[in-house]
Design a protein around this motif. Structure first.
Motif, PDB file in Angstrom:
ATOM      1  N   PHE A  30       6.576  93.435  83.696  1.00  0.00           N
ATOM      2  CA  PHE A  30       6.571  92.381  84.700  1.00  0.00           C
ATOM      3  C   PHE A  30       5.445  92.656  85.686  1.00  0.00           C
ATOM      4  O   PHE A  30       5.277  93.770  86.161  1.00  0.00           O
ATOM      5  N   VAL A  31       4.678  91.613  85.993  1.00  0.00           N
ATOM      6  CA  VAL A  31       3.590  91.701  86.968  1.00  0.00           C
ATOM      7  C   VAL A  31       3.985  90.842  88.157  1.00  0.00           C
ATOM      8  O   VAL A  31       4.437  89.713  87.992  1.00  0.00           O
ATOM      9  N   GLY A  32       3.803  91.380  89.342  1.00  0.00           N
ATOM     10  CA  GLY A  32       4.140  90.633  90.545  1.00  0.00           C
ATOM     11  C   GLY A  32       5.078  91.436  91.410  1.00  0.00           C
ATOM     12  O   GLY A  32       5.266  92.639  91.225  1.00  0.00           O
ATOM     13  N   ARG A  33       5.669  90.755  92.363  1.00  0.00           N
ATOM     14  CA  ARG A  33       6.557  91.406  93.318  1.00  0.00           C
ATOM     15  C   ARG A  33       7.986  91.412  92.795  1.00  0.00           C
ATOM     16  O   ARG A  33       8.446  90.444  92.209  1.00  0.00           O
ATOM     17  N   GLN A  47      16.240  85.664  89.388  1.00  0.00           N
ATOM     18  CA  GLN A  47      15.394  84.477  89.274  1.00  0.00           C
ATOM     19  C   GLN A  47      13.938  84.890  89.201  1.00  0.00           C
ATOM     20  O   GLN A  47      13.491  85.822  89.892  1.00  0.00           O
ATOM     21  N   PHE A  48      13.191  84.166  88.368  1.00  0.00           N
ATOM     22  CA  PHE A  48      11.748  84.325  88.288  1.00  0.00           C
ATOM     23  C   PHE A  48      11.117  83.218  89.109  1.00  0.00           C
ATOM     24  O   PHE A  48      11.506  82.052  88.995  1.00  0.00           O
ATOM     25  N   GLY A  49      10.151  83.591  89.941  1.00  0.00           N
ATOM     26  CA  GLY A  49       9.403  82.616  90.718  1.00  0.00           C
ATOM     27  C   GLY A  49       7.944  82.664  90.318  1.00  0.00           C
ATOM     28  O   GLY A  49       7.308  83.715  90.379  1.00  0.00           O
ATOM     29  N   LEU A  50       7.425  81.540  89.871  1.00  0.00           N
ATOM     30  CA  LEU A  50       6.031  81.434  89.441  1.00  0.00           C
ATOM     31  C   LEU A  50       5.121  81.351  90.651  1.00  0.00           C
ATOM     32  O   LEU A  50       5.285  80.478  91.503  1.00  0.00           O
ATOM     33  N   GLY A  51       4.182  82.278  90.741  1.00  0.00           N
ATOM     34  CA  GLY A  51       3.221  82.286  91.836  1.00  0.00           C
ATOM     35  C   GLY A  51       1.918  81.605  91.452  1.00  0.00           C
ATOM     36  O   GLY A  51       1.760  81.119  90.330  1.00  0.00           O
ATOM     37  N   SER A  52       0.969  81.612  92.353  1.00  0.00           N
ATOM     38  CA  SER A  52      -0.329  80.997  92.075  1.00  0.00           C
ATOM     39  C   SER A  52      -1.123  81.809  91.056  1.00  0.00           C
ATOM     40  O   SER A  52      -2.043  81.294  90.421  1.00  0.00           O
ATOM     41  N   ASN A  53      -0.785  83.082  90.901  1.00  0.00           N
ATOM     42  CA  ASN A  53      -1.328  83.931  89.841  1.00  0.00           C
ATOM     43  C   ASN A  53      -0.277  85.006  89.555  1.00  0.00           C
ATOM     44  O   ASN A  53       0.716  85.110  90.274  1.00  0.00           O
ATOM     45  N   THR A  54      -0.497  85.805  88.498  1.00  0.00           N
ATOM     46  CA  THR A  54       0.547  86.750  88.094  1.00  0.00           C
ATOM     47  C   THR A  54       0.907  87.740  89.193  1.00  0.00           C
ATOM     48  O   THR A  54       2.069  88.100  89.343  1.00  0.00           O
ATOM     49  N   SER A  55      -0.068  88.169  89.966  1.00  0.00           N
ATOM     50  CA  SER A  55       0.248  89.140  91.017  1.00  0.00           C
ATOM     51  C   SER A  55       1.108  88.535  92.118  1.00  0.00           C
ATOM     52  O   SER A  55       1.728  89.255  92.898  1.00  0.00           O
ATOM     53  N   ARG A  56       1.196  87.219  92.162  1.00  0.00           N
ATOM     54  CA  ARG A  56       2.036  86.542  93.154  1.00  0.00           C
ATOM     55  C   ARG A  56       3.372  86.060  92.572  1.00  0.00           C
ATOM     56  O   ARG A  56       4.168  85.440  93.269  1.00  0.00           O
ATOM     57  N   LEU A  59      10.071  88.356  91.053  1.00  0.00           N
ATOM     58  CA  LEU A  59      11.360  88.570  90.406  1.00  0.00           C
ATOM     59  C   LEU A  59      12.333  88.960  91.502  1.00  0.00           C
ATOM     60  O   LEU A  59      12.141  89.969  92.180  1.00  0.00           O
ATOM     61  N   THR A  60      13.351  88.144  91.686  1.00  0.00           N
ATOM     62  CA  THR A  60      14.380  88.430  92.677  1.00  0.00           C
ATOM     63  C   THR A  60      15.673  88.735  91.942  1.00  0.00           C
ATOM     64  O   THR A  60      16.118  87.941  91.101  1.00  0.00           O
ATOM     65  N   VAL A  61      16.251  89.877  92.246  1.00  0.00           N
ATOM     66  CA  VAL A  61      17.514  90.297  91.640  1.00  0.00           C
ATOM     67  C   VAL A  61      18.561  90.338  92.754  1.00  0.00           C
ATOM     68  O   VAL A  61      18.294  90.852  93.837  1.00  0.00           O
ATOM     69  N   TYR A  62      19.732  89.777  92.450  1.00  0.00           N
ATOM     70  CA  TYR A  62      20.792  89.643  93.435  1.00  0.00           C
ATOM     71  C   TYR A  62      21.952  90.588  93.114  1.00  0.00           C
ATOM     72  O   TYR A  62      22.061  91.135  92.018  1.00  0.00           O
ATOM     73  N   ALA A  63      22.851  90.726  94.059  1.00  0.00           N
ATOM     74  CA  ALA A  63      23.953  91.693  93.977  1.00  0.00           C
ATOM     75  C   ALA A  63      24.841  91.500  92.757  1.00  0.00           C
ATOM     76  O   ALA A  63      25.310  92.482  92.174  1.00  0.00           O
ATOM     77  N   GLU A  64      25.077  90.255  92.327  1.00  0.00           N
ATOM     78  CA  GLU A  64      26.014  90.071  91.219  1.00  0.00           C
ATOM     79  C   GLU A  64      25.530  90.678  89.911  1.00  0.00           C
ATOM     80  O   GLU A  64      26.312  90.960  89.007  1.00  0.00           O
ATOM     81  N   VAL A  65      24.224  90.950  89.810  1.00  0.00           N
ATOM     82  CA  VAL A  65      23.709  91.602  88.605  1.00  0.00           C
ATOM     83  C   VAL A  65      24.363  92.964  88.414  1.00  0.00           C
ATOM     84  O   VAL A  65      24.675  93.357  87.285  1.00  0.00           O
ATOM     85  N   PHE A  66      24.589  93.672  89.488  1.00  0.00           N
ATOM     86  CA  PHE A  66      25.178  94.997  89.373  1.00  0.00           C
ATOM     87  C   PHE A  66      26.650  94.918  88.994  1.00  0.00           C
ATOM     88  O   PHE A  66      27.166  95.788  88.288  1.00  0.00           O
ATOM     89  N   GLU A  67      27.332  93.860  89.416  1.00  0.00           N
ATOM     90  CA  GLU A  67      28.706  93.644  88.971  1.00  0.00           C
ATOM     91  C   GLU A  67      28.726  93.273  87.496  1.00  0.00           C
ATOM     92  O   GLU A  67      29.557  93.756  86.729  1.00  0.00           O
ATOM     93  N   ARG A  68      27.800  92.404  87.085  1.00  0.00           N
ATOM     94  CA  ARG A  68      27.723  92.010  85.677  1.00  0.00           C
ATOM     95  C   ARG A  68      27.375  93.208  84.807  1.00  0.00           C
ATOM     96  O   ARG A  68      27.934  93.377  83.718  1.00  0.00           O
ATOM     97  N   HIS A  87      10.738  84.481  81.128  1.00  0.00           N
ATOM     98  CA  HIS A  87      10.230  83.298  81.848  1.00  0.00           C
ATOM     99  C   HIS A  87       8.772  83.504  82.236  1.00  0.00           C
ATOM    100  O   HIS A  87       7.957  82.583  82.106  1.00  0.00           O
ATOM    101  N   GLN A  88       8.433  84.697  82.711  1.00  0.00           N
ATOM    102  CA  GLN A  88       7.048  84.951  83.092  1.00  0.00           C
ATOM    103  C   GLN A  88       6.122  84.820  81.883  1.00  0.00           C
ATOM    104  O   GLN A  88       5.058  84.206  81.973  1.00  0.00           O
TER     105      GLN A  88
END
Length: 163
Positions: A30-33, A47-56, A59-68, A87-88
């Motif tokens: 994964f490239v980006g933040r 969730q994956f968020g598409l930036g203006s380029n790959t470095s932007r 990837l946001t990971v939320y608390a429920e991932v750890f429960e899952r 997605h990226q």
């Protein structure tokens, strides 16, 4: 009505979660933040968020991932992050974008993201879970099960050759 939120965690635990998520994401190229938010998203956990380029890209990971991840009957952290990396890849791969430009829908992107994820995970159970998710997404949009199986198999074979 208030949305249920996770129990508080220490700053150390928050850093450890971010570190684990970041290591997995970078392991999948994964490239980006990468960020961790200690809230429930009600979106599956990442969730994956598409930036203006790959470095932007984001990837946001939320608390429920750890429960899952703690539930052996649910998706693992690795499978969820692999799907988001998918997605990226789908959004950034020019060959895929040009080939599917007039056919790309959210469902097709979901299917492809799961299939890309199935190609990059190490665990056979994660691979199977992502393949089943792709199959479920295909069947969920009205494709007969036998046709969905064929579609998912053909798309995965295509991605193996293309990526």
């Amino acid at each position: 009505m208030a949305i249920e939120q996770p129990n508080p965690i220490s700053a150390k635990e928050r850093r450890e979660r971010l570190g684990r998520v970041t290591r997995i994401a970078r392991g999948f190229s994964f490239v980006g933040r990468v960020e961790y938010r200690h809230v429930f998203s009600n979106t599956g956990g990442a969730q994956f968020g598409l930036g203006s380029n790959t470095s932007r890209d984001l990837l946001t990971v939320y608390a429920e991932v750890f429960e899952r991840d703690a539930d052996p009957e649910d998706f693992s952290l690795e499978a969820i992050i692999a799907h988001e990396r998918g997605h990226q890849v789908v959004c950034r791969n020019e060959a895929l974008q040009s080939m599917l430009a007039d056919r790309m829908t959210l469902t097709i992107e979901e299917i492809l993201a799961s299939l890309v994820g199935s190609l990059i995970v190490e665990s056979e159970s994660d691979r199977e879970a992502l393949m089943l998710k792709a199959l479920d997404d295909a069947a969920g949009c009205g494709v007969e099960l036998s046709d969905a199986i064929d579609l998912v198999s053909e798309l995965r074979s295509f991605l193996e050759k293309t990526l």
